[in-house]
Design a protein around this motif. Structure first.
Motif, PDB file in Angstrom:
ATOM      1  N   UNK A   1      -7.152  -8.962   6.705  1.00 34.74           N
ATOM      2  CA  UNK A   1      -7.030  -9.237   7.533  1.00 34.74           C
ATOM      3  C   UNK A   1      -6.859 -10.521   8.277  1.00 34.74           C
ATOM      4  N   UNK A   2      -6.690 -11.262   6.255  1.00 32.74           N
ATOM      5  CA  UNK A   2      -6.187 -11.614   5.196  1.00 32.74           C
ATOM      6  C   UNK A   2      -5.417 -13.174   6.136  1.00 32.74           C
ATOM      7  N   UNK A   3      -5.384 -13.865   6.551  1.00 34.22           N
ATOM      8  CA  UNK A   3      -3.393 -14.722   7.286  1.00 34.22           C
ATOM      9  C   UNK A   3      -2.607 -15.008   5.974  1.00 34.22           C
ATOM     10  N   UNK A   4      -3.461 -14.822   4.337  1.00 38.82           N
ATOM     11  CA  UNK A   4      -2.910 -15.116   3.476  1.00 38.82           C
ATOM     12  C   UNK A   4      -1.581 -14.769   2.485  1.00 38.82           C
ATOM     13  N   UNK A   5      -1.510 -12.922   3.309  1.00 41.70           N
ATOM     14  CA  UNK A   5      -1.188 -11.966   2.933  1.00 41.70           C
ATOM     15  C   UNK A   5      -0.317 -11.473   3.935  1.00 41.70           C
ATOM     16  N   UNK A   6       1.406 -11.218   2.882  1.00 42.88           N
ATOM     17  CA  UNK A   6       1.858 -10.235   3.387  1.00 42.88           C
ATOM     18  C   UNK A   6       1.711  -8.473   3.038  1.00 42.88           C
ATOM     19  N   UNK A   7       1.509  -7.958   4.088  1.00 41.40           N
ATOM     20  CA  UNK A   7       1.422  -6.072   4.077  1.00 41.40           C
ATOM     21  C   UNK A   7       2.483  -5.978   4.041  1.00 41.40           C
ATOM     22  N   UNK A   8       2.577  -5.386   3.347  1.00 40.89           N
ATOM     23  CA  UNK A   8       3.771  -4.166   2.758  1.00 40.89           C
ATOM     24  C   UNK A   8       3.652  -2.479   2.897  1.00 40.89           C
ATOM     25  N   UNK A   9       4.171  -2.021   3.518  1.00 44.97           N
ATOM     26  CA  UNK A   9       4.293  -0.229   3.452  1.00 44.97           C
ATOM     27  C   UNK A   9       4.951   0.859   3.486  1.00 44.97           C
ATOM     28  N   UNK A  10       5.038   1.679   2.922  1.00 42.58           N
ATOM     29  CA  UNK A  10       6.232   3.243   3.303  1.00 42.58           C
ATOM     30  C   UNK A  10       5.952   3.189   4.707  1.00 42.58           C
ATOM     31  N   UNK A  11       6.650   4.646   4.883  1.00 43.53           N
ATOM     32  CA  UNK A  11       6.099   5.291   6.348  1.00 43.53           C
ATOM     33  C   UNK A  11       4.614   5.310   6.343  1.00 43.53           C
ATOM     34  N   UNK A  12       3.501   5.402   7.268  1.00 44.62           N
ATOM     35  CA  UNK A  12       2.568   5.894   7.659  1.00 44.62           C
ATOM     36  C   UNK A  12       2.632   7.083   7.383  1.00 44.62           C
ATOM     37  N   UNK A  13       1.769   8.062   6.953  1.00 42.96           N
ATOM     38  CA  UNK A  13       1.766   9.708   6.515  1.00 42.96           C
ATOM     39  C   UNK A  13       1.149  10.088   8.489  1.00 42.96           C
TER      40      UNK A  13
ATOM     41  N   UNK B   1      -4.625   6.259  -3.211  1.00 42.08           N
ATOM     42  CA  UNK B   1      -3.934   4.899  -2.579  1.00 42.08           C
ATOM     43  C   UNK B   1      -3.597   3.922  -3.967  1.00 42.08           C
ATOM     44  N   UNK B   2      -2.413   3.529  -3.661  1.00 45.06           N
ATOM     45  CA  UNK B   2      -1.725   2.674  -4.941  1.00 45.06           C
ATOM     46  C   UNK B   2      -2.262   1.201  -3.555  1.00 45.06           C
ATOM     47  N   UNK B   3      -2.374   0.346  -4.808  1.00 49.90           N
ATOM     48  CA  UNK B   3      -2.533  -0.838  -4.057  1.00 49.90           C
ATOM     49  C   UNK B   3      -1.347  -1.890  -5.139  1.00 49.90           C
ATOM     50  N   UNK B   4      -0.897  -2.696  -4.974  1.00 51.97           N
ATOM     51  CA  UNK B   4      -0.266  -3.414  -4.908  1.00 51.97           C
ATOM     52  C   UNK B   4       0.098  -4.464  -4.889  1.00 51.97           C
ATOM     53  N   UNK B   5      -0.570  -5.834  -5.637  1.00 47.40           N
ATOM     54  CA  UNK B   5      -0.472  -7.223  -5.649  1.00 47.40           C
ATOM     55  C   UNK B   5       0.084  -8.235  -6.691  1.00 47.40           C
ATOM     56  N   UNK B   6       1.023  -8.554  -6.402  1.00 49.01           N
ATOM     57  CA  UNK B   6       1.913  -9.202  -7.487  1.00 49.01           C
ATOM     58  C   UNK B   6       1.300 -10.245  -7.638  1.00 49.01           C
ATOM     59  N   UNK B   7       0.462 -10.983  -6.624  1.00 49.26           N
ATOM     60  CA  UNK B   7      -0.676 -12.203  -7.768  1.00 49.26           C
ATOM     61  C   UNK B   7      -1.585 -12.684  -7.591  1.00 49.26           C
ATOM     62  N   UNK B   8      -1.567 -10.757  -7.585  1.00 49.79           N
ATOM     63  CA  UNK B   8      -3.200 -11.082  -8.036  1.00 49.79           C
ATOM     64  C   UNK B   8      -3.710 -11.019  -6.790  1.00 49.79           C
ATOM     65  N   UNK B   9      -5.843  -9.896  -6.847  1.00 49.32           N
ATOM     66  CA  UNK B   9      -6.498 -10.097  -6.214  1.00 49.32           C
ATOM     67  C   UNK B   9      -8.020  -9.733  -6.177  1.00 49.32           C
ATOM     68  N   UNK B  10      -8.899 -10.783  -6.284  1.00 45.36           N
ATOM     69  CA  UNK B  10      -9.949  -9.916  -6.539  1.00 45.36           C
ATOM     70  C   UNK B  10     -11.415  -9.306  -6.504  1.00 45.36           C
TER      71      UNK B  10
ATOM     72  N   UNK C   1       1.019  -1.072   0.190  1.00 45.56           N
ATOM     73  CA  UNK C   1      -0.311   0.159   0.410  1.00 45.56           C
ATOM     74  C   UNK C   1       1.320   1.269  -0.125  1.00 45.56           C
ATOM     75  N   UNK C   2       0.337   2.305  -1.032  1.00 40.62           N
ATOM     76  CA  UNK C   2       1.454   3.792  -0.469  1.00 40.62           C
ATOM     77  C   UNK C   2       0.020   4.492  -0.872  1.00 40.62           C
ATOM     78  N   UNK C   3       0.355   5.131   0.288  1.00 41.35           N
ATOM     79  CA  UNK C   3      -0.546   6.480   0.409  1.00 41.35           C
ATOM     80  C   UNK C   3      -0.065   7.938   0.247  1.00 41.35           C
ATOM     81  N   UNK C   4      -1.182   8.635  -0.138  1.00 40.45           N
ATOM     82  CA  UNK C   4      -0.914  10.078  -0.827  1.00 40.45           C
ATOM     83  C   UNK C   4      -0.155  11.064   0.031  1.00 40.45           C
ATOM     84  N   UNK C   5       0.120  12.258   0.144  1.00 38.01           N
ATOM     85  CA  UNK C   5       0.517  12.427   0.828  1.00 38.01           C
ATOM     86  C   UNK C   5      -0.603  13.491   2.090  1.00 38.01           C
ATOM     87  N   UNK C   6      -0.647  14.128   3.100  1.00 37.45           N
ATOM     88  CA  UNK C   6      -2.093  14.691   3.145  1.00 37.45           C
ATOM     89  C   UNK C   6      -2.113  16.305   3.254  1.00 37.45           C
TER      90      UNK C   6
END
Length: 534
Positions: free
Chosen positions: A159-171, A94-103, A59-64
């Motif tokens: 909340x899915x246990x099957x995903x690893x969540x990545x992020x930059x510094x939280x705004x 907000x940009x969400x990237x999911x290399x394996x894809x999401x539905x 996840x990549x959040x916009x600037x405030x």
């Protein structure tokens, strides 16, 4: 107009808002055609996804938006990372990237851009928005949805246990009640951010190993050895588990246990630092435009300034030239420091009136389509340097030449600084201003900053910090700042000189990108006198 009046007018417009007419939908969001292409941003997203595990959600959040005072906000500037990956300049994106894809909505997608919904009544006040359809068409994202759906789509993934969540510094410092505040709140309600921070840059690869957890990296680091002391106490358990694990399977299981319910920071920071360090040809076209605009602003000052101008008049001419030539903003607050202000490195007050005999340090940079220049010149306000000013200027110029010559692919990032420092130390010793060429502490009194930084989407841009590679843009900016002091001969008082240029590292040597503005002392004086510059 008073705040209450604005609120009532907006409410009335919302209640009476008609459907968005076709011609308004088709109206341009941008009026220029030289922005970075959708393909550029798509390739950058693919590069990020290429290093993430297949089950990642990043996840990549916009600037405030930033409040200036009361109901007035500062002009909005997008997060450089989000701008780099999408080209979108809109807040609450907000940009969400999911290399394996999401539905989502019955389709499989690897990237989702959450964009502010279009609203004809609001657009009358704040300007046209991309909207979902146009974002997909013109920004080239696979799927764009309205930002109001962020919680509906993202919360189950987090909340899915099957995903690893990545992020930059939280705004931080987000205004309560704004869409970004709601997005971040939803994120924090679903995961516990884990900011993996190494205590030294040497440990960057270890952070990446902890973040990716790949077998290849695990085995490579096992052979090379790992230093858990590089991590602070909060993450020591994770590092210790890595060291203690006899094989990858044991490590992967322990890692999953330790990170369950957490999102992972820092790994994306290192990835983006590496990517943004090297500029593409497209990026260089935009950055060169910013540099050329800045060079022209310097030339305008050299040809027009006279004793008696206030520093703010010089600033006004600089920033007028920026706007006249198409720059959106200054890349940083313009520094215009004369006489006693020339020895203040980041002086920004710009209120003093210049006097005959002053030198003026002018450190400026135009920002064009997100990329900023950074060029400094030090000029004599009456057109000619005094003997003392000339001596200091020529010394700084010689140091800069040495720094530029050291800006070679394969050299350490510190090489330009060390080369410039050696020249300054010898010269200051010859002038009797320090004890000798090895008087490092004495030199530090007059030269207290580094010689180089990365340049790009930010004036002090991110970078790998490693050996310089082709495609990197850096500054080379030695300086000397001699403030009035009892132990200094008064003839040297209040002489501050900095010369800064923007340099492209190439396989064939350094390229001076900011050649459009004179830097040799005789050329500066010639331009200020209205004579041709050779």
């Amino acid at each position: 107009m008073r705040r209450t009046a604005v609120a009532w007018c907006l409410l009335a417009a919302l209640l009476a808002a008609p459907a968005l007419p076709a011609q308004q939908h088709d109206a341009p969001v941008r009026y220029e055609d030289d922005y970075l292409s959708a393909d550029f941003h798509r390739n950058r997203r693919e590069a990020v996804m290429g290093v993430l595990p297949s089950n990642a959600v990043a996840l990549f959040f916009s600037a405030p938006t930033r409040n200036r005072q009361n109901d007035v906000s500062y002009e909005y500037r997008q997060s450089s990372d989000l701008l780099y990956l999408t080209g979108s300049e809109e807040p609450a994106t907000v940009l969400l990237l999911a290399p394996g894809g999401v539905e989502v909505d019955g389709r499989r997608t690897r990237e989702i851009l959450f964009v502010p919904p279009r609203n004809p009544a609001e657009e009358v006040w704040t300007g046209r928005r991309w909207g979902t359809q146009r974002a997909m068409e013109e920004l080239g994202v696979q799927l764009a949805v309205e930002a109001t759906r962020f919680d509906q789509i993202v919360a189950p993934l987090l909340r899915s246990p099957g995903h690893q969540i990545f992020h930059l510094e939280i705004p931080s410092a987000i205004a309560p009640g704004t869409p970004l505040a709601q997005q971040v709140s939803s994120f924090l309600a679903s995961v516990q951010p884990l900011e993996l921070r190494a205590n030294s840059r040497d440990a960057a690869v270890l952070v990446q190993a902890l973040a990716t957890g790949s077998a290849e990296v695990f085995n490579g680091l096992k052979q090379a050895g790992m230093r858990p002391s590089a991590f602070d106490g909060q993450h020591r358990a994770l590092a210790d588990a890595f060291v203690a694990a006899p094989d990858y399977r044991t490590w992967a299981a322990r890692r999953t246990e330790l990170l369950r319910g957490r999102s992972e920071g820092n790994m994306l920071r290192f990835v983006l630092d590496e990517l943004r360090t090297v500029k593409s040809e497209e990026e260089m076209r935009v950055l060169q435009k910013a540099i050329d605009i800045t060079a022209e602003a310097h030339r305008e000052v050299m040809t027009q300034v006279r004793p008696g101008w206030a520093e703010y008049e010089i600033e006004a001419l600089v920033e007028y030239t920026f706007k006249r030539l198409g720059a959106e903003y200054p890349g940083f607050p313009s520094i215009v420091g004369s006489a006693e202000n020339s020895v203040i490195l980041h002086y920004e007050t710009n209120r003093r009136t210049t006097q005959p005999g002053d030198v003026v340090v002018i450190d400026i940079g135009a920002e064009y389509h997100g990329y900023t220049a950074d060029i400094t010149r030090t000029i004599p306000v009456n057109g000619r340097y005094s003997p003392e000013q000339r001596a200091i200027y020529e010394l700084v110029y010689a140091a800069q030449e040495a720094g530029i010559e050291a800006s070679l692919a394969g050299n350490a990032f510190s090489a330009p600084h060390l080369a410039a420092q050696r020249v300054l130390a010898r010269g200051m010793a010859e002038l009797g201003l320090i004890q000798g060429p090895n008087d490092t502490a004495g030199l530090r009194r007059f030269f207290m900053h580094g010689t180089s930084h990365y340049l790009g989407l930010d004036v002090h841009d991110v970078g790998s910090g490693g050996p310089m590679v082709p495609g990197t843009v850096i500054t080379v900016e030695p300086g000397l700042y001699i403030a009035a002091a009892a132990d200094i001969d008064p003839r040297w008082w209040n002489i501050g000189v900095r010369i800064e240029d923007d340099i492209l590292i190439t396989e064939d040597g350094p390229v001076l990108l900011s050649h459009g503005v004179p830097r040799q002392i005789d050329e500066v004086e010639a331009l200020m006198a209205g004579r041709p510059v050779s």
